[in-house]
Design an enzyme around this catalytic site. Structure first.
Site, PDB file in Angstrom:
ATOM      1  CG  ASP A 258       0.752  28.724  11.625  1.00 35.46           C
ATOM      2  OD1 ASP A 258       0.831  28.723  12.993  1.00 35.46           O
ATOM      3  OD2 ASP A 258       1.599  28.513  10.860  1.00 35.46           O
TER       4      ASP A 258
HETATM    5  C1  GLC Z   1       4.704  27.144  11.731  1.00 38.61           C
HETATM    6  C2  GLC Z   1       4.624  28.494  12.854  1.00 38.61           C
HETATM    7  C3  GLC Z   1       4.195  29.670  12.225  1.00 38.61           C
HETATM    8  C4  GLC Z   1       5.698  29.938  11.127  1.00 38.61           C
HETATM    9  C5  GLC Z   1       5.004  29.069   9.839  1.00 38.61           C
HETATM   10  C6  GLC Z   1       5.929  28.793   8.763  1.00 38.61           C
HETATM   11  O1  GLC Z   1       4.046  26.018  11.797  1.00 38.61           O
HETATM   12  O2  GLC Z   1       3.470  28.088  13.597  1.00 38.61           O
HETATM   13  O3  GLC Z   1       4.556  30.562  13.096  1.00 38.61           O
HETATM   14  O4  GLC Z   1       5.535  31.186  10.602  1.00 38.61           O
HETATM   15  O5  GLC Z   1       4.534  27.603  10.265  1.00 38.61           O
HETATM   16  O6  GLC Z   1       7.003  28.322   9.042  1.00 38.61           O
END
Ligand code: GLC
Length: 727
Positions: A258
């Site tokens: 993430d």
């Molecule tokens: C965010 C989310 C994730 C998302 C990623 C990119 O913090 O937790 O679900 O796909 O970052 O935006």
């Protein structure tokens, strides 16, 4: 000319097509060939971002970079190269498909396939290689800000609905990235809360949807979660990523962190992470002025490889996983080209939305016939608000947004509107407070107007503001905000014909439930929210959705809120550290086993028609591993309109060595019937449906003995029981 980066094997002009480029060859052979040609630096470059939503390829070999995009409900607008700002392109509109909780509420895997196919067409056309979804984290508490992105409280339902989405999405040559693996069940302290959970709950509740996504959905990538599990961040957690994901499930895709979920080079190198994204951010707002070369899996990693502190086998394994992902997506010349066929995609979104709306209560007021109710007052901010914006990374930029108010104006002869309340202007970590006198005057205005109309439709609920249904924060309360409960009560005093059709991604308290004649659960349905709600309210569409989560009367009746702060949200002073003390008793497993009835149970949903369940027949009274049990049950539409019923199958183990929930969902089937028509639903009971996870033995066991099948239209509305013995 000194060759940069050491010796390289150039493909001369007269060479045959190198194996890694030859799509006729087995993918593993192509991966091996590419690896053999790559330098260590090139392999390391594959393992981390080059910008906010892209990671590097191998330019020298003509291997393209990977482009990723949120999110689970539609293809996000283009973001700047390496910050969260939007690039404001003019051609990056998308279809906002219904939120995944709505998809789960359809209980129809065909809708999940339709979803994956259509969202995949838009992702492919927008040249995305990885779509960051679906999310399958289990709904453990109604306060979790991101529940709207997930598929409810039951792992069987979530897994069954995720698989077709993944399969159809990937047919477009776009990788699913199932998230957030694992145990990201709240937003409070999401970046570091250390989750402690028993192996039984881990294997029976929190892993199954991910396992199905890998072993049946064949997802090409998976996203590590922000939180910790047993003291190690999920993005480089050896038990989750090495032992379970790769070791037990045989995952051959790529693990993507993430954004900002990576915290340590050695752990990231050795514990199964393949691509590090978004580091040095808090996942949403803060940036670092550094280059991506400072990432944990960039220069620091390269140095430890060069010094021998870390083995080259670690980067070879990562590079192989990333190359496999690139060959399946960016270098998949056989993939369709996709489209932004909005007419087709809106129609798909409408079908999914139609099947998701849940009729919770109806004393007969619904459907609100336009020929009888001519002058209608619509109250509530969600009747006019664009709910595709906000909520965090799943937000979308839509070309069209058909609001409920606009759609209702097409249906009823005279439609009046009053906001009734006002939510605060969103600010980063919350919203501006709305003055009480403003709320009072809006309420008084709506109530006054309610006195001289035929019916009132209240469309309120939550929204994507901070501390509502949004990423990054959890809700602070279980009740509806902005004084809605009082408005609903006073509207009922002013008019006997009140329909409450709230839009939320979470359960909420309903102190007025006894006064309101008709209640609908609507969802963040995206582009087509208006037509879908208007058709369900007016009766043009017969609601067929079923709740993918329980609606407790009070927050205290919810399992996660019955064991003190250690269970939710965790104890900050300890890290923060959190213990899932309800263990396997999540959702209806808690309500039904502990006899704490929910206001509306898991699987509940009414119809404008009436379904009758006939007498079930079973293929045998005993079941063995070699002879599955087949159960059939007739279902009749005994009402006056066509409708669909979701017939649910729960298994109850009448005697087990370890404690088990009273019942567990192990099958469901949605059947559409015309008035008077009788259809038949068939369930095949396999040993896997009888098993529980014996954590001491670390294996799934189905103990011989007596079982009961419970067949019903919700987890509590059981119409038939079939006893049998498992030998
Ligand atoms: C965010 C989310 C994730 C998302 C990623 C990119 O913090 O937790 O679900 O796909 O970052 O935006």
């Amino acid at each position: 000319m000194a060759l940069l980066g050491g010796s390289m094997a150039f493909a001369g002009a007269d060479d045959a097509v190198p194996a890694y480029l030859d799509e006729r060859l087995p993918i593993e052979q192509r991966v091996e060939d590419a690896l053999a040609r790559m330098t260590r630096e090139e392999k390391v470059a594959l393992c981390h971002a080059q910008g906010k939503f892209s990671s590097a390829g191998v330019p020298r070999l003509g291997i393209p970079e990977l482009w990723m995009s949120d999110g689970p409900h539609g293809v996000r607008a283009e973001v700047n190269w390496n910050d969260w700002g939007y690039a404001n392109w003019a051609n990056d509109y998308s279809t906002a498909f219904p939120a995944l909780t709505a998809l789960a509420a359809t209980w129809n895997p065909q809708m999940a396939a339709l979803y994956g196919r259509n969202i995949g067409e838009e992702a492919r056309y927008r040249e995305k290689d990885v779509l960051l979804g679906p999310g399958v984290n289990i709904y453990r508490t109604p306060l979790n800000g991101r529940n709207f992105e997930y598929m409810g409280e039951d792992p069987y339902l979530a897994g069954e609905m995720a698989v077709p989405y993944i399969q159809e999405l990937q047919k477009n040559g776009v990788a699913a990235c199932v998230k957030h693996f694992a145990l990201n069940n709240q937003e409070t302290w999401r970046g570091n809360v250390d989750v402690r959970v028993s192996d039984r709950a881990l294997y029976e509740i929190y892993l199954p949807a991910f396992k199905k996504a890998v072993t049946e959905g064949k997802t090409w990538s998976i996203m590590g979660a922000y939180n910790q599990y047993d003291g190690q961040h999920a993005c480089h957690n050896s038990r989750l990523l090495c032992d379970i994901l790769r070791g037990e499930w045989g995952f051959d895709g790529a693990v993507i962190s993430d954004w900002g979920g990576t915290h340590d080079t050695r752990q990231a190198a050795l514990n199964g992470l393949d691509i590090e994204m978004g580091t040095y951010t808090n996942g949403l707002t803060s940036e670092s002025e550094f280059t991506c070369d400072d990432y944990y899996l960039a220069n620091p990693y390269l140095k430890m490889l060069e010094s021998g502190e870390l083995p080259d086998s670690s980067v070879n394994a990562k590079a192989a996983n990333v190359l496999r992902l690139i060959f399946r997506t960016a270098m998949n010349s056989g993939a369709p080209r996709g489209s932004l066929d909005f007419a087709k995609h809106y129609a798909a979104a409408k079908r999914i939305a139609d099947e998701s709306i849940v009729l919770l209560k109806n004393d007969g007021l619904l459907p609100l016939r336009p020929d009888r109710y001519k002058r209608v007052l619509v109250v509530g901010e969600n009747a006019v608000r664009n709910l595709t914006e906000g909520g965090g990374s799943s937000e979308l930029k839509v070309k069209d947004m058909f609001t409920p108010l606009d759609a209702l104006k097409e249906v009823y002869a005279e439609v009046l509107y009053a906001p009734g309340y006002k939510s605060g202007r969103p600010i980063y970590d919350g919203e501006e407070l709305v003055a009480q006198d403003v709320l009072d005057s809006l309420r008084r205005e709506a109530v006054a107007m309610a006195k001289d109309v035929d019916a009132v439709i209240f469309i309120g609920g939550l929204n994507k503001n901070g501390f509502q249904d949004t990423e990054g924060t959890d809700r602070r309360e279980y009740s509806l905000p902005w004084g809605q409960d009082r408005i609903i009560e006073e509207l009922c005093d002013a008019n006997p014909n009140v329909v409450v059709a709230n839009v939320t991604g979470n359960a909420y308290s309903m102190p007025w439930i006894g006064k309101v004649p008709a209640v609908m659960q609507s969802w963040y349905l995206g582009t087509m929210i208006g037509p879908a709600m208007a058709d369900a309210i007016s009766g043009k569409v017969n609601p067929s959705g079923k709740m993918p989560y329980s609606i407790p009367r009070r927050l205290e009746d919810c399992a996660a809120h019955s064991f003190g702060p250690e269970a939710y949200p965790g104890v900050e002073s300890s890290g923060p550290r959190q213990e899932y003390r309800e263990d396997i008793l999540v959702g209806y497993r808690w309500h039904d086993t502990k006899s704490i009835p929910a206001l509306f149970p898991f699987g509940h949903g009414l119809s404008y028609t009436k379904f009758e369940y006939g007498k079930p027949t079973a293929s045998a009274k005993e079941m063995t591993d070699g002879a599955p049990l087949v159960v059939r049950i007739p279902i009749t539409n005994a009402g006056g309109v066509e409708g669909s019923e979701v017939v649910q199958l729960y298994v109850s183990d009448l005697k087990s060595t370890l404690p088990r929930p009273l019942k567990e969902l192990k099958g469901f089937s949605k059947i559409s019937l015309k008035p008077g028509e009788t259809g038949e639903v068939e369930f095949r009971i396999l040993p896997e449906h009888l098993r529980y996870f014996d954590d001491a033995a670390h294996q799934w066991v189905a103990e011989p003995g007596k079982f009961m099948l419970l067949i019903g239209s919700s987890s509590t509305d059981i119409h038939a029981k079939v006893p049998f013995t498992y030998k």
